[in-house]
Design a protein around this motif. Sequence first.
Motif, PDB file in Angstrom:
ATOM      1  N   THR A   4       0.752  -1.106   0.043  1.00  0.00           N
ATOM      2  CA  THR A   4       0.055   0.024   0.051  1.00  0.00           C
ATOM      3  C   THR A   4       0.708   1.133  -0.061  1.00  0.00           C
ATOM      4  OG1 THR A   4      -0.046   0.039   2.487  1.00  0.00           O
ATOM      5  CG2 THR A   4      -1.780  -1.125   1.281  1.00  0.00           C
ATOM      6  N   PRO A   5       0.394   2.290  -0.454  1.00  0.00           N
ATOM      7  CA  PRO A   5       1.113   3.768  -0.434  1.00  0.00           C
ATOM      8  C   PRO A   5       1.684   3.686   1.156  1.00  0.00           C
ATOM      9  CG  PRO A   5      -1.043   3.960  -1.616  1.00  0.00           C
ATOM     10  CD  PRO A   5      -1.160   2.538  -0.867  1.00  0.00           C
ATOM     11  N   THR A   6       1.041   3.335   2.283  1.00  0.00           N
ATOM     12  CA  THR A   6       1.460   3.760   3.396  1.00  0.00           C
ATOM     13  C   THR A   6       2.646   2.793   3.770  1.00  0.00           C
ATOM     14  OG1 THR A   6      -0.900   4.249   4.270  1.00  0.00           O
ATOM     15  CG2 THR A   6       0.897   3.544   5.922  1.00  0.00           C
ATOM     16  N   GLU A 174      23.650   8.519  -4.109  1.00  0.00           N
ATOM     17  CA  GLU A 174      22.893   9.872  -4.232  1.00  0.00           C
ATOM     18  C   GLU A 174      21.965   9.859  -5.649  1.00  0.00           C
ATOM     19  OE1 GLU A 174      26.186  12.460  -4.576  1.00  0.00           O
ATOM     20  OE2 GLU A 174      26.590  12.627  -2.606  1.00  0.00           O
ATOM     21  N   GLN A 175      22.296   9.032  -6.616  1.00  0.00           N
ATOM     22  CA  GLN A 175      21.528   9.012  -7.694  1.00  0.00           C
ATOM     23  C   GLN A 175      20.272   8.334  -7.324  1.00  0.00           C
ATOM     24  OE1 GLN A 175      24.199   7.712 -10.629  1.00  0.00           O
ATOM     25  NE2 GLN A 175      25.292   9.543 -10.904  1.00  0.00           N
ATOM     26  N   ALA A 176      20.403   7.152  -6.800  1.00  0.00           N
ATOM     27  CA  ALA A 176      19.304   6.161  -6.480  1.00  0.00           C
ATOM     28  C   ALA A 176      18.399   7.021  -5.437  1.00  0.00           C
ATOM     29  CB  ALA A 176      19.885   5.160  -5.956  1.00  0.00           C
ATOM     30  N   GLU A 177      18.658   7.583  -4.671  1.00  0.00           N
ATOM     31  CA  GLU A 177      17.692   8.297  -3.530  1.00  0.00           C
ATOM     32  C   GLU A 177      17.074   9.739  -4.479  1.00  0.00           C
ATOM     33  OE1 GLU A 177      20.591   9.831  -1.026  1.00  0.00           O
ATOM     34  OE2 GLU A 177      20.390   8.246   0.487  1.00  0.00           O
ATOM     35  N   GLU A 178      17.888  10.231  -5.466  1.00  0.00           N
ATOM     36  CA  GLU A 178      17.063  11.112  -6.128  1.00  0.00           C
ATOM     37  C   GLU A 178      16.045  10.542  -7.161  1.00  0.00           C
ATOM     38  OE1 GLU A 178      20.002  13.455  -8.431  1.00  0.00           O
ATOM     39  OE2 GLU A 178      20.756  14.142  -6.595  1.00  0.00           O
ATOM     40  N   GLN A 179      16.399   9.329  -7.608  1.00  0.00           N
ATOM     41  CA  GLN A 179      15.362   8.546  -8.315  1.00  0.00           C
ATOM     42  C   GLN A 179      14.205   8.166  -7.384  1.00  0.00           C
ATOM     43  OE1 GLN A 179      15.480   8.766 -11.710  1.00  0.00           O
ATOM     44  NE2 GLN A 179      13.467   7.816 -11.824  1.00  0.00           N
ATOM     45  N   MET A 180      14.577   7.737  -6.313  1.00  0.00           N
ATOM     46  CA  MET A 180      13.398   7.187  -5.582  1.00  0.00           C
ATOM     47  C   MET A 180      12.569   8.374  -5.024  1.00  0.00           C
ATOM     48  SD  MET A 180      13.733   5.317  -1.979  1.00  0.00           S
ATOM     49  CE  MET A 180      14.341   6.752  -1.003  1.00  0.00           C
ATOM     50  N   LYS A 181      13.055   9.438  -4.774  1.00  0.00           N
ATOM     51  CA  LYS A 181      12.060  10.636  -4.498  1.00  0.00           C
ATOM     52  C   LYS A 181      11.255  11.033  -5.576  1.00  0.00           C
ATOM     53  CE  LYS A 181      15.412  12.496  -1.057  1.00  0.00           C
ATOM     54  NZ  LYS A 181      16.334  13.699  -0.971  1.00  0.00           N
ATOM     55  N   ALA A 182      11.967  10.996  -6.694  1.00  0.00           N
ATOM     56  CA  ALA A 182      11.088  11.418  -8.130  1.00  0.00           C
ATOM     57  C   ALA A 182      10.022  10.339  -8.274  1.00  0.00           C
ATOM     58  CB  ALA A 182      12.065  11.529  -9.329  1.00  0.00           C
ATOM     59  N   SER A 183      10.252   9.091  -8.110  1.00  0.00           N
ATOM     60  CA  SER A 183       9.363   8.047  -8.409  1.00  0.00           C
ATOM     61  C   SER A 183       8.200   8.037  -7.526  1.00  0.00           C
ATOM     62  CB  SER A 183      10.032   6.574  -8.122  1.00  0.00           C
ATOM     63  OG  SER A 183      11.088   6.405  -9.326  1.00  0.00           O
ATOM     64  N   ALA A 185       7.053  10.716  -5.674  1.00  0.00           N
ATOM     65  CA  ALA A 185       6.451  11.992  -6.156  1.00  0.00           C
ATOM     66  C   ALA A 185       5.295  11.534  -7.312  1.00  0.00           C
ATOM     67  CB  ALA A 185       7.160  13.083  -6.455  1.00  0.00           C
ATOM     68  N   ARG A 186       6.029  10.760  -8.269  1.00  0.00           N
ATOM     69  CA  ARG A 186       4.967  10.560  -9.457  1.00  0.00           C
ATOM     70  C   ARG A 186       4.017   9.502  -9.138  1.00  0.00           C
ATOM     71  NH1 ARG A 186       6.928  11.640 -14.437  1.00  0.00           N
ATOM     72  NH2 ARG A 186       6.347   9.745 -15.358  1.00  0.00           N
ATOM     73  N   THR A 187       4.319   8.387  -7.995  1.00  0.00           N
ATOM     74  CA  THR A 187       3.397   7.683  -7.751  1.00  0.00           C
ATOM     75  C   THR A 187       2.360   8.353  -7.174  1.00  0.00           C
ATOM     76  OG1 THR A 187       5.038   5.924  -7.690  1.00  0.00           O
ATOM     77  CG2 THR A 187       2.942   5.487  -6.382  1.00  0.00           C
ATOM     78  N   ARG A 188       2.443   9.051  -6.126  1.00  0.00           N
ATOM     79  CA  ARG A 188       1.478   9.811  -5.450  1.00  0.00           C
ATOM     80  C   ARG A 188       0.641  10.701  -6.328  1.00  0.00           C
ATOM     81  NH1 ARG A 188       4.812  11.712  -0.067  1.00  0.00           N
ATOM     82  NH2 ARG A 188       4.809   9.515   1.090  1.00  0.00           N
ATOM     83  N   ALA A 189       1.446  11.332  -7.370  1.00  0.00           N
ATOM     84  CA  ALA A 189       0.633  12.068  -8.238  1.00  0.00           C
ATOM     85  C   ALA A 189      -0.229  11.219  -9.250  1.00  0.00           C
ATOM     86  CB  ALA A 189       1.533  12.950  -9.199  1.00  0.00           C
ATOM     87  N   SER A 200      12.599   1.511  -7.293  1.00  0.00           N
ATOM     88  CA  SER A 200      13.762   2.748  -6.910  1.00  0.00           C
ATOM     89  C   SER A 200      14.181   2.549  -5.552  1.00  0.00           C
ATOM     90  CB  SER A 200      12.840   4.062  -6.972  1.00  0.00           C
ATOM     91  OG  SER A 200      12.507   4.214  -8.193  1.00  0.00           O
ATOM     92  N   LEU A 201      13.349   1.785  -4.728  1.00  0.00           N
ATOM     93  CA  LEU A 201      13.638   1.409  -3.464  1.00  0.00           C
ATOM     94  C   LEU A 201      14.909   0.207  -3.292  1.00  0.00           C
ATOM     95  CD1 LEU A 201      10.194   1.206  -1.497  1.00  0.00           C
ATOM     96  CD2 LEU A 201      12.176   2.952  -1.079  1.00  0.00           C
ATOM     97  N   VAL A 202      14.564  -0.796  -4.141  1.00  0.00           N
ATOM     98  CA  VAL A 202      15.567  -1.689  -4.419  1.00  0.00           C
ATOM     99  C   VAL A 202      16.930  -1.192  -4.839  1.00  0.00           C
ATOM    100  CG1 VAL A 202      16.109  -3.664  -5.930  1.00  0.00           C
ATOM    101  CG2 VAL A 202      13.845  -3.735  -4.839  1.00  0.00           C
ATOM    102  N   ALA A 203      16.841  -0.086  -5.991  1.00  0.00           N
ATOM    103  CA  ALA A 203      17.970   0.691  -6.180  1.00  0.00           C
ATOM    104  C   ALA A 203      18.876   1.215  -5.356  1.00  0.00           C
ATOM    105  CB  ALA A 203      17.742   1.375  -7.322  1.00  0.00           C
TER     106      ALA A 203
END
Length: 443
Positions: A4-6, A174-183, A185-189, A200-203
Amino acid sequence: MMPTPTMLSRSALALLLAPALLRAQAVDTLAARAIPLREAVTLAQQNGLAAIQARGQVRNAESSVRAARAALFPSLNFTMGQVNQSGDRFDNQGRLVPYLAPQPWSYSTGFASTLNLFDGGRRLAEIRRTKYDVGATSANEVSQQFNIALQVKTQYYSILAARESEAAARAQLEQAEEQMKASIARTRAGVATLSDSLRSLVAVGNAQLALITARNNLRVASAALTRLVGSSTPVTAQPSDTLDLALTPIDSAALSGMLDKGPIVEQSEAQRESARAALRTARTPYLPTIDLTFQRSGNGFDKYYGIGGQSLAYTNNVSVRLAYPIFNNYQREDALNKARVQAEIADATVRDARLGAEQTFVQQLAALRTAQQRIALQQVSVTAAVEDLRVQRQRYTLGASTLLDVLSSQSTLDAARLALIQARQDFRVARAQLESLVGRELQ
């Protein structure tokens, strides 16, 4: 059970907190002192067990030369003693009576010297053999010095490679963290799937694992370097930017000409000459030996050994002795046969040492040149992978590509970085191998 999102938010929070823990562990737990490579090599060559043993072998060989030369001089012996006569004895009628000597104590001194006039050349052959042993042990000392330098450089370069891997893993994280944040945000949107965020979490987790592995490798290599240099406190390599490694060209023709002067070949040649000298020594028992001996001895009753008021009675003896063993139970033949076998083995060892040096030279020179090409290629590959990842991330942000494309580009970049690090490591080790082979530093 479907995520779930939570649950996704909790997992993301845990992975986002992990870098803070990694940064807290970034301090070297070994508290190692950074030393330059030249100092590390010098310390290891002074304190290393193999180096100490090699220096001891040289001293023993030099002592054997002095002993062999001393055999040319006559031997000198001095003796002195005293005897007390007391107790009982049988008289002329066979009765046991007390022994009453007018002088119960008698004193004696003696001096003897022996000079070997002829021994079939055994002593001269021994001098030659021990001299060649000094050459062999000296070459072995040089060989051990460069072997130790090779071991130190290998561990030192492993530390540098671990530092490069740590830097690459940090950039990957650092790149994986940035990508995870973007993913996330896009999932929530609602413009990306939950699968994108999970990938992204696995990365991020893989990047954290790579960082932990690099730091562990750094600690292990530093501990190995500490043992090699014989330091009571932990040491490590000096942090340096190895991305701008100068690839100095190697003159293969000049190196090939140095192979016969390498420590391994020189050691085998000295051992061969020593075996030949031992063979000459083994032939000497077939010749007679001639010894000249002088003895002077004194006997008397002066307790001051002739220095006091009385004097001792002295006798002088001069003798010349010739000895020739006609049959000594096959000892000469057995020793001669063993010496011949050792001489043949020494000849084969020299030939094998030269061929082995040539084989190692060809292998390490090929590895060096291959590593040079790999470094140049991987540098281009890293640059291309960085640009490809940048483009894919922009396309993913615009919705023109999927997260799989981004992760594929990220994997390509990670692999290119690791390949570049390994190529540098292989280049350094191959260069150190060549230095150990020829017995000198390459400029």
